[in-house]
Design an enzyme around this catalytic site. Structure first.
Site, mmCIF file in Angstrom:
data_model
loop_
_atom_site.group_PDB
_atom_site.id
_atom_site.type_symbol
_atom_site.label_atom_id
_atom_site.label_comp_id
_atom_site.label_asym_id
_atom_site.label_seq_id
_atom_site.Cartn_x
_atom_site.Cartn_y
_atom_site.Cartn_z
ATOM 1 N N LYS A 83 0.866 -1.191 0.000
ATOM 2 C CA LYS A 83 0.000 0.000 0.000
ATOM 3 C C LYS A 83 0.895 1.230 0.000
ATOM 4 O O LYS A 83 1.800 1.353 0.853
ATOM 5 C CB LYS A 83 -0.825 -0.030 1.275
ATOM 6 C CG LYS A 83 -2.236 0.459 1.142
ATOM 7 C CD LYS A 83 -2.925 0.224 2.486
ATOM 8 C CE LYS A 83 -4.353 0.658 2.459
ATOM 9 N NZ LYS A 83 -4.936 0.628 3.789
HETATM 10 C C1 E4P Z 1 -8.355 1.376 3.908
HETATM 11 O O1 E4P Z 1 -7.569 0.615 3.422
HETATM 12 C C2 E4P Z 1 -8.180 2.054 5.186
HETATM 13 O O2 E4P Z 1 -7.455 1.204 6.051
HETATM 14 C C3 E4P Z 1 -9.456 2.345 5.916
HETATM 15 O O3 E4P Z 1 -10.586 1.986 5.181
HETATM 16 C C4 E4P Z 1 -9.503 3.664 6.585
HETATM 17 O O4 E4P Z 1 -10.740 3.804 7.220
HETATM 18 P P1 E4P Z 1 -11.019 4.905 8.372
HETATM 19 O O5 E4P Z 1 -11.369 6.178 7.709
HETATM 20 O O6 E4P Z 1 -12.184 4.307 9.110
HETATM 21 O O7 E4P Z 1 -9.773 4.985 9.200
#
Ligand code: E4P
Length: 217
Positions: A83
């Site tokens: 990522k």
């Molecule tokens: C995606 O890969 C992220 O880890 C995640 O969806 C972030 O979500 P949040 O806004 O609830 O932290």
């Protein structure tokens, strides 16, 4: 539509993977911090719990260091998806890691133009954060709609991974638009299976069945 779990909690992943409904996992540095475990250990364990992509995020901010971290993470298991954040450096790292044959999830996407750049960098996944846009009064779902249209206009194969999902209505709306993947906390996946009329109907069926005095086996 594929369902990914958005967590670094391996007990939760193990439990929900057993339902056969989980196609992969996404993590981020905040979720890893919450787990209290060593990053590479937790990713290695998650990779044994699903055959699907497991997103592991780099923490460097310049392309060269992101590539080095990404290559290190990719060695953990063949189903690691590195990522990278949606920055110019992240896009450069994305291209190089893709040339290595590694899956790349470009994260922290908040605009259609950012998503267009990720597709041009050959990202495997683009992660628009719906919930965080909604939180600040924007329309997260409109972003998913715009990205779907743009990717379909040009035949980009980058998968749209609806992220920052807060509730089942987000999953439903993303599915109607045609997002390829939804990543969600386990609580949202469980909520999706529930309906008051299902509970009430089942209760009535079981009460009537009891009256028959029969058993199937
Ligand atoms: C995606 O890969 C992220 O880890 C995640 O969806 C972030 O979500 P949040 O806004 O609830 O932290």
């Amino acid at each position: 539509m594929k369902f990914f779990l958005d967590t670094a909690d391996t007990s939760e992943i193990r439990e929900l993977a057993a339902t056969g409904l989980v196609d992969g996992v996404t993590t981020n540095p905040s979720l890893v911090a919450k787990s209290g475990r060593k990053f590479t250990d937790v990713i290695a364990e998650i990779c044994t719990l699903t055959d699907g992509p497991v997103s592991a995020e780099v923490t460097a901010t310049d392309a060269k260091a992101m590539i080095a971290e990404g290559r290190h993470l990719a060695k953990i298991a063949p189903n690691v998806a590195v990522k990278v954040p949606l920055t110019m450096d992240g896009l450069i790292a994305c291209r190089t890691l893709r040339e290595d044959g590694t899956m790349v999830n470009v994260t922290l996407c908040f605009s259609a133009n950012q998503a267009l750049l990720a597709a041009k960098a050959d990202a495997s996944f683009i992660s628009p954060f719906i919930g965080r846009l909604d939180d600040q009064g924007d329309d997260g779902m409109q972003l998913i709609r715009d990205i779907r249209t743009i990717y379909d206009n040009y035949g980009y194969e980058t998968e749209i991974l609806a992220a920052s999902i807060r509730h089942p209505a987000h999953v439903r709306a993303a599915a109607l638009i045609g997002a390829d993947v939804a990543t969600m906390p386990g609580s949202v996946l469980r909520q999706m299976a529930r309906h008051a009329l299902t509970d009430r109907g089942l209760e009535a069926f079981l009460a009537d069945w009891k009256k028959t005095g029969q058993s199937i086996l």
